[in-house]
Motif scaffolding. Structure first.
Motif, short mmCIF file in Angstrom:
data_model
loop_
_atom_site.label_atom_id
_atom_site.label_comp_id
_atom_site.label_asym_id
_atom_site.label_seq_id
_atom_site.Cartn_x
_atom_site.Cartn_y
_atom_site.Cartn_z
N ARG A 67 -3.34 -0.76 -2.11
CA ARG A 67 -4.09 0.49 -1.97
C ARG A 67 -3.21 1.70 -2.29
NH1 ARG A 67 -5.50 4.14 2.42
NH2 ARG A 67 -7.69 4.72 2.31
N ASN A 68 -3.73 2.62 -3.10
CA ASN A 68 -3.05 3.89 -3.38
C ASN A 68 -1.64 3.66 -3.93
OD1 ASN A 68 -2.72 6.69 -3.47
ND2 ASN A 68 -1.91 6.78 -1.40
N ASP A 82 0.82 -1.21 0.00
CA ASP A 82 0.00 0.00 0.00
C ASP A 82 0.86 1.27 0.00
OD1 ASP A 82 -2.12 -1.71 0.23
OD2 ASP A 82 -2.44 -1.37 2.36
N ASN A 97 -5.76 9.47 3.53
CA ASN A 97 -5.11 9.83 2.26
C ASN A 97 -4.86 11.33 2.20
OD1 ASN A 97 -3.95 9.04 -0.20
ND2 ASN A 97 -5.78 9.64 -1.33
N GLU A 138 -6.53 -1.74 9.71
CA GLU A 138 -7.69 -1.95 8.85
C GLU A 138 -9.02 -1.67 9.55
OE1 GLU A 138 -5.23 -5.39 6.47
OE2 GLU A 138 -7.12 -5.89 7.43
N SER A 197 -3.10 -6.56 -1.04
CA SER A 197 -3.44 -5.18 -0.71
C SER A 197 -2.49 -4.25 -1.46
CB SER A 197 -3.36 -4.95 0.80
OG SER A 197 -3.88 -3.69 1.15
N SER A 231 -8.15 -0.22 -3.81
CA SER A 231 -8.74 1.12 -3.79
C SER A 231 -7.70 2.20 -4.05
CB SER A 231 -9.43 1.36 -2.45
OG SER A 231 -8.49 1.30 -1.39
N TRP A 232 -8.19 3.38 -4.44
CA TRP A 232 -7.36 4.56 -4.65
C TRP A 232 -6.27 4.33 -5.70
CZ3 TRP A 232 -9.07 9.04 -2.81
CH2 TRP A 232 -9.95 9.01 -1.72
N ASN A 233 -6.65 3.69 -6.81
CA ASN A 233 -5.76 3.54 -7.94
C ASN A 233 -6.43 4.13 -9.18
OD1 ASN A 233 -3.21 1.92 -7.21
ND2 ASN A 233 -4.82 0.75 -6.18
N ASP A 263 -12.34 -4.21 -1.62
CA ASP A 263 -12.42 -2.76 -1.76
C ASP A 263 -11.84 -2.36 -3.11
OD1 ASP A 263 -12.58 -0.06 -1.54
OD2 ASP A 263 -11.58 0.10 0.39
N ASP A 304 -7.79 -5.50 -1.65
CA ASP A 304 -7.91 -4.05 -1.57
C ASP A 304 -7.11 -3.43 -2.71
OD1 ASP A 304 -8.12 -1.39 -1.00
OD2 ASP A 304 -7.50 -1.54 1.09
#
Length: 320
Positions: A110-111, A85, A245, A269, A108, A133-135, A154, A131
Motif C-alpha cells: 500500500r502507498n 506499505d 494517508n 487493518e 501488502s 491501494s494508493w499506487n 484492495d 492490498d
C-alpha cells in the motif's frame, strides 16, 4: 560464541533505525521473521534478503525505501507475509517473478509509488490477502487475481481503467465472505449517513443528560487531553496520520458536526471513519470531552461505535 546465522527472529519496530540495510542481512539463513516497521530506513531493499531461505514473515512498513522491489525475493519459498506499505519504491512495479512464491498468503504494498500493470498472481495457490491501494498501477484488473478464495482485495486509488472482470469484483476495497459467498463492500455514503445520525443522537442525549459531565476523568496538559473510558483508546496523531494517508482530501467522505470525516485504515487493518476538527472550529476542551463521553455511550445496530480519540498538538479527532 553464538553465530549470527542462528538468529531466527528480529522485531525492531519503531527503533528509529536509519540508513540503508546491509547486504550481510542475507547471512541470517535461519531467520523466520524480520520486522523493521516504523523506522527511518532508506535506500534499496538488498537482493541478499533472498538468501534468508527460512523467512516466513518480512515486514518493513513505514520506512523510506526507494529503488525497485527485489526480484530475487521470489526465491523465498517459505515466505507467507510480505508487507512493505508506505515506502517510495519506483521502477516497473511488482516483479513478475513473485508469481513463483508458493506459500505467499499476504501481499501488502500500500502507498509505495508503484507503477505499471498488476501481474497475474493466479499461480500462487495460497494467496488470501492483496492490498495494492494508493499506487499508480495502470491497465485493467487481472481477473485471476480476484478469485473467491481470497478474503481481502484492495486495488483502490490507482489509475486502473476500472473495467469489472467477469464475476463482478470492483477496483475498490472488497471483503469476500467464503461461507456465504456474499460481497460485503464498504459504502462511503452509508458512513456519512451514520455519522449524521450519531451527531443528532448525541445532541439529544447531551440536552437530557448533562449530569454526566462530572463523570469525565481527564488529565490536562498544555498540548493534550487524556480521557479514561473503558474501551476507548487514546490514539497518537502519528497513528491517525498514517491511517488517513496524511488526511488526504481524496479520501474525505463527508462532514460531521465541526469537522471533516475521512476513510482510514489502522495498523491492525481495522477500517474506520476519522473525524478531524477544522482549524476554525476547534471546540473548547469541555465540549470536546463531552462529545467523547457521549459517543462512548452510544450503542445501536445502526450507529458506528467510538474506538478512540486524539487530542495532540491542538488536534481534536474522533475515531469511529
Amino acid at each position: 560464541m553464538r553465530s549470527y546465522s542462528s538468529i531466527s527472529t528480529r522485531l525492531l519496530n519503531g527503533n528509529k533505525l536509519s540508513g540503508s540495510l546491509p547486504d550481510e542481512l542475507g547471512n541470517l539463513t535461519n531467520m523466520n521473521r524480520l520486522q523493521l516497521d516504523e523506522n527511518q530506513l532508506s535506500g534499496s531493499v538488498p537482493e541478499s534478503l533472498a538468501n534468508m531461505i527460512n523467512v516466513r514473515h518480512l515486514h518493513m512498513n513505514n520506512n523510506s525505501f526507494t529503488g525497485q522491489l527485489p526480484s530475487k525475493l521470489s526465491n523465498l519459498s517459505n515466505l507467507m507475509h510480505l508487507q512493505l506499505d508506505n515506502n517510495n519504491f519506483s521502477g516497473n512495479g511488482i516483479p513478475s517473478t513473485y508469481e513463483n512464491l508458493p506459500r505467499l498468503v499476504k501481499l501488502s504494498l500500500r502507498n509505495c509509488s508503484l507503477q505499471g500493470a498488476i501481474p497475474d498472481l493466479n499461480s500462487i495457490p495460497s494467496r488470501k490477502y492483496l492490498d495494492l491501494s494508493w499506487n499508480q498501477f495502470t491497465g485493467s484488473i487481472p481477473s485471476n487475481n480476484l478469485s473467491t478464495n481470497m478474503t481481502t482485495v484492495d486495488l483502490s486509488h490507482n489509475k486502473l481503467n476500472r473495467s469489472i472482470p467477469r464475476g463482478g469484483i470492483y477496483p475498490y476495497l472488497q471483503r469476500l465472505k467464503r461461507k456465504t459467498g456474499i460481497i460485503a463492500a464498504i459504502i462511503i455514503g452509508a458512513v456519512a449517513a451514520v455519522l449524521a445520525i450519531t451527531a443528532i443522537t448525541m445532541l439529544l442525549i447531551f440536552r437530557r443528560n448533562s449530569k454526566y459531565m462530572h463523570l469525565i476523568s481527564r488529565k490536562q496538559t498544555s498540548s493534550n487531553v487524556c480521557i479514561k473510558i473503558d474501551g476507548v483508546k487514546a490514539f497518537t496523531l502519528k497513528e491517525l496520520t498514517h491511517a488517513t494517508n496524511k488526511f488526504d482530501i481524496s479520501i474525505k467522505v463527508g462532514e460531521g458536526g465541526y469537522g471533516n470525516v475521512y476513510k482510514g485504515i489502522l495498523s491492525d487493518e481495522t477500517f474506520v471513519a476519522v473525524k478531524r476538527a477544522g482549524e476554525n472550529s476547534l471546540q473548547r476542551q469541555k465540549e470536546f470531552l463531552t462529545e467523547i463521553e457521549l459517543l462512548s455511550r452510544l450503542h445501536h445496530r445502526n450507529l458506528v461505535s467510538l474506538l478512540g480519540y486524539c487530542s495532540e498538538e491542538g488536534e481534536q479527532v474522533n475515531n469511529l
